[in-house]
Design a protein around this motif. Structure first.
Motif, PDB file in Angstrom:
ATOM      1  N   ALA A  17     -19.642  11.017  -8.343  1.00  0.00           N
ATOM      2  CA  ALA A  17     -20.607   9.981  -7.951  1.00  0.00           C
ATOM      3  C   ALA A  17     -21.095   9.215  -9.175  1.00  0.00           C
ATOM      4  CB  ALA A  17     -21.794  10.619  -7.236  1.00  0.00           C
ATOM      5  N   ILE A  18     -21.649   8.029  -8.919  1.00  0.00           N
ATOM      6  CA  ILE A  18     -22.318   7.268  -9.972  1.00  0.00           C
ATOM      7  C   ILE A  18     -23.781   7.679  -9.983  1.00  0.00           C
ATOM      8  CG2 ILE A  18     -23.029   4.979 -10.761  1.00  0.00           C
ATOM      9  CD1 ILE A  18     -20.494   3.860  -9.454  1.00  0.00           C
ATOM     10  N   VAL A  19     -24.279   8.001 -11.167  1.00  0.00           N
ATOM     11  CA  VAL A  19     -25.668   8.432 -11.320  1.00  0.00           C
ATOM     12  C   VAL A  19     -26.466   7.318 -11.980  1.00  0.00           C
ATOM     13  CG1 VAL A  19     -27.198  10.097 -12.438  1.00  0.00           C
ATOM     14  CG2 VAL A  19     -24.987  10.846 -11.531  1.00  0.00           C
ATOM     15  N   SER A  20     -27.659   7.088 -11.485  1.00  0.00           N
ATOM     16  CA  SER A  20     -28.564   6.107 -12.081  1.00  0.00           C
ATOM     17  C   SER A  20     -29.870   6.797 -12.462  1.00  0.00           C
ATOM     18  CB  SER A  20     -28.838   4.986 -11.079  1.00  0.00           C
ATOM     19  OG  SER A  20     -29.849   4.121 -11.558  1.00  0.00           O
ATOM     20  N   LEU A  21     -30.214   6.740 -13.729  1.00  0.00           N
ATOM     21  CA  LEU A  21     -31.455   7.324 -14.243  1.00  0.00           C
ATOM     22  C   LEU A  21     -32.302   6.189 -14.817  1.00  0.00           C
ATOM     23  CD1 LEU A  21     -29.726  10.268 -16.134  1.00  0.00           C
ATOM     24  CD2 LEU A  21     -30.856  10.404 -13.917  1.00  0.00           C
ATOM     25  N   ASN A  22     -33.612   6.261 -14.598  1.00  0.00           N
ATOM     26  CA  ASN A  22     -34.465   5.121 -14.951  1.00  0.00           C
ATOM     27  C   ASN A  22     -35.760   5.543 -15.625  1.00  0.00           C
ATOM     28  OD1 ASN A  22     -32.747   3.285 -13.196  1.00  0.00           O
ATOM     29  ND2 ASN A  22     -33.517   4.724 -11.672  1.00  0.00           N
ATOM     30  N   CYS A  23     -36.292   4.619 -16.416  1.00  0.00           N
ATOM     31  CA  CYS A  23     -37.611   4.787 -17.013  1.00  0.00           C
ATOM     32  C   CYS A  23     -38.312   3.442 -17.055  1.00  0.00           C
ATOM     33  CB  CYS A  23     -37.505   5.324 -18.440  1.00  0.00           C
ATOM     34  SG  CYS A  23     -37.060   7.058 -18.566  1.00  0.00           S
ATOM     35  N   THR A  24     -39.616   3.486 -16.923  1.00  0.00           N
ATOM     36  CA  THR A  24     -40.432   2.304 -17.173  1.00  0.00           C
ATOM     37  C   THR A  24     -41.358   2.600 -18.349  1.00  0.00           C
ATOM     38  OG1 THR A  24     -42.105   3.018 -15.578  1.00  0.00           O
ATOM     39  CG2 THR A  24     -40.374   1.559 -14.776  1.00  0.00           C
ATOM     40  N   TYR A  25     -41.777   1.544 -19.027  1.00  0.00           N
ATOM     41  CA  TYR A  25     -42.666   1.720 -20.167  1.00  0.00           C
ATOM     42  C   TYR A  25     -43.695   0.602 -20.178  1.00  0.00           C
ATOM     43  CZ  TYR A  25     -39.734  -1.830 -22.480  1.00  0.00           C
ATOM     44  OH  TYR A  25     -39.051  -2.986 -22.805  1.00  0.00           O
ATOM     45  N   SER A  26     -44.771   0.825 -20.901  1.00  0.00           N
ATOM     46  CA  SER A  26     -45.845  -0.170 -20.896  1.00  0.00           C
ATOM     47  C   SER A  26     -46.066  -0.808 -22.262  1.00  0.00           C
ATOM     48  CB  SER A  26     -47.147   0.475 -20.426  1.00  0.00           C
ATOM     49  OG  SER A  26     -47.510   1.546 -21.289  1.00  0.00           O
ATOM     50  N   VAL A  65     -31.073  -2.344 -20.556  1.00  0.00           N
ATOM     51  CA  VAL A  65     -32.454  -2.586 -20.954  1.00  0.00           C
ATOM     52  C   VAL A  65     -32.907  -3.930 -20.398  1.00  0.00           C
ATOM     53  CG1 VAL A  65     -34.029  -2.986 -22.891  1.00  0.00           C
ATOM     54  CG2 VAL A  65     -32.256  -1.223 -23.065  1.00  0.00           C
ATOM     55  N   ASP A  66     -34.041  -3.940 -19.747  1.00  0.00           N
ATOM     56  CA  ASP A  66     -34.666  -5.173 -19.267  1.00  0.00           C
ATOM     57  C   ASP A  66     -36.067  -5.224 -19.867  1.00  0.00           C
ATOM     58  OD1 ASP A  66     -35.144  -6.717 -15.981  1.00  0.00           O
ATOM     59  OD2 ASP A  66     -35.911  -7.235 -17.954  1.00  0.00           O
ATOM     60  N   LYS A  67     -36.195  -5.921 -20.989  1.00  0.00           N
ATOM     61  CA  LYS A  67     -37.492  -5.965 -21.681  1.00  0.00           C
ATOM     62  C   LYS A  67     -38.537  -6.715 -20.869  1.00  0.00           C
ATOM     63  CE  LYS A  67     -36.151  -5.648 -26.557  1.00  0.00           C
ATOM     64  NZ  LYS A  67     -36.234  -6.354 -27.865  1.00  0.00           N
ATOM     65  N   SER A  68     -38.112  -7.717 -20.117  1.00  0.00           N
ATOM     66  CA  SER A  68     -39.089  -8.514 -19.367  1.00  0.00           C
ATOM     67  C   SER A  68     -39.757  -7.666 -18.289  1.00  0.00           C
ATOM     68  CB  SER A  68     -38.424  -9.736 -18.749  1.00  0.00           C
ATOM     69  OG  SER A  68     -37.407  -9.344 -17.848  1.00  0.00           O
ATOM     70  N   SER A  69     -39.007  -6.718 -17.723  1.00  0.00           N
ATOM     71  CA  SER A  69     -39.562  -5.831 -16.696  1.00  0.00           C
ATOM     72  C   SER A  69     -40.019  -4.498 -17.273  1.00  0.00           C
ATOM     73  CB  SER A  69     -38.529  -5.568 -15.599  1.00  0.00           C
ATOM     74  OG  SER A  69     -38.119  -6.770 -15.001  1.00  0.00           O
ATOM     75  N   LYS A  70     -39.755  -4.285 -18.569  1.00  0.00           N
ATOM     76  CA  LYS A  70     -40.087  -3.009 -19.222  1.00  0.00           C
ATOM     77  C   LYS A  70     -39.448  -1.856 -18.455  1.00  0.00           C
ATOM     78  CE  LYS A  70     -44.359  -4.427 -21.520  1.00  0.00           C
ATOM     79  NZ  LYS A  70     -44.522  -5.786 -20.954  1.00  0.00           N
ATOM     80  N   TYR A  71     -38.141  -1.950 -18.331  1.00  0.00           N
ATOM     81  CA  TYR A  71     -37.386  -1.023 -17.486  1.00  0.00           C
ATOM     82  C   TYR A  71     -36.054  -0.740 -18.153  1.00  0.00           C
ATOM     83  CZ  TYR A  71     -35.478   0.619 -12.959  1.00  0.00           C
ATOM     84  OH  TYR A  71     -34.945   1.354 -11.942  1.00  0.00           O
ATOM     85  N   ILE A  72     -35.709   0.552 -18.284  1.00  0.00           N
ATOM     86  CA  ILE A  72     -34.400   0.882 -18.826  1.00  0.00           C
ATOM     87  C   ILE A  72     -33.687   1.841 -17.886  1.00  0.00           C
ATOM     88  CG2 ILE A  72     -35.253   0.556 -21.183  1.00  0.00           C
ATOM     89  CD1 ILE A  72     -34.922   3.585 -21.616  1.00  0.00           C
TER      90      ILE A  72
END
Lengths: 112, 112
Positions: A17-26, A65-72
């Motif tokens: 399977a394809i795995v997606s792991l995520n983090c948000t930052y402030s 990496v999406d810096k505008s959304s602060k999401y990786i």
């Protein structure tokens, strides 16, 4: 609000399977974005390291990496049982050779 | 060996005792870091040594915690008058000036 948010899991998926792991930052000062893999009773090892927004690919692993959304995100293609580990996102405002702020880690299990 | 070496790998001690944890970094690495990882938690930064500069002690949780790095190589983390909340895995990492951090496998500290 915590500086880094990461879903602790556990996440269990079938082999292949394809795995997606995520983090948000402030913290807008974060400029360096990393993913570490940690096997049980071992120290973390660096998997991926990016500086800018966009995608970086290394074999079966892609860091986004999406810096505008602060999401990786970290994507794992064709997942293998050997990928079963805890994955930690990590951030630094300066470089990888400085104080790093870690997420709490997502525990991933790949079912054969 | 070529990696970061930590000793002891496990330590059990009574509340109120002092403990010393040792880290042998990779030869030639100028930077050395200490982190703490509690059960189910991410890595918490403790202290950072870079060359001859004054260490960044901003992560030390109380004045019971101290660390030194002798001769720019081996480091010792000391916890005085240990408390049960000090129970955790203490991880050491080292890096070159601009390189990624390489971790040891940690010291598992249990306070009874």
């Amino acid at each position: 609000q915590k500086e880094v948010e990461q879903d602790p899991g556990p996440l269990s998926v079938p082999e292949g399977a394809i795995v997606s792991l995520n983090c948000t930052y402030s913290n807008s000062a974060f400029q360096y974005f990393m993913w570490y893999r940690q096997y049980s009773r071992k120290g973390p090892e660096l998997l991926m390291y990016t500086y800018s927004s966009g995608n970086k690919e290394d074999g079966r692993f892609t860091a986004q990496v999406d810096k505008s959304s602060k999401y990786i995100s970290l994507f794992i293609r064709d997942s293998q049982p050997s990928d079963s580990a805890t994955y930690l996102c990590a951030f630094s405002p300066y470089s990888s050779a400085s104080k790093i702020i870690f997420g709490s880690g997502t525990r991933l299990s790949i079912r054969p | 060996g070529a990696g970061v070496s930590q000793s002891p790998s496990n330590k059990v001690t009574e509340k109120g005792k002092d403990v010393e944890l040792r880290c042998d970094p990779i030869s030639g690495h100028t930077a050395l870091y200490w982190y703490r990882q509690s059960l189910g938690q991410g890595l918490e930064f403790l202290i950072y040594f870079q060359g001859n500069s004054a260490p960044d002690k901003s992560g030390l949780p109380s004045d019971r915690f101290s660390a030194e790095r002798t001769g720019g190589s081996v480091s010792t983390l000391t916890i005085q008058r240990t408390q049960q909340e000090d129970s955790a895995v203490y991880l050491c990492a080292s890096s070159s000036d601009l390189g990624a951090q390489h971790f040891g496998d940690g010291t598992r500290l249990s306070i009874l």
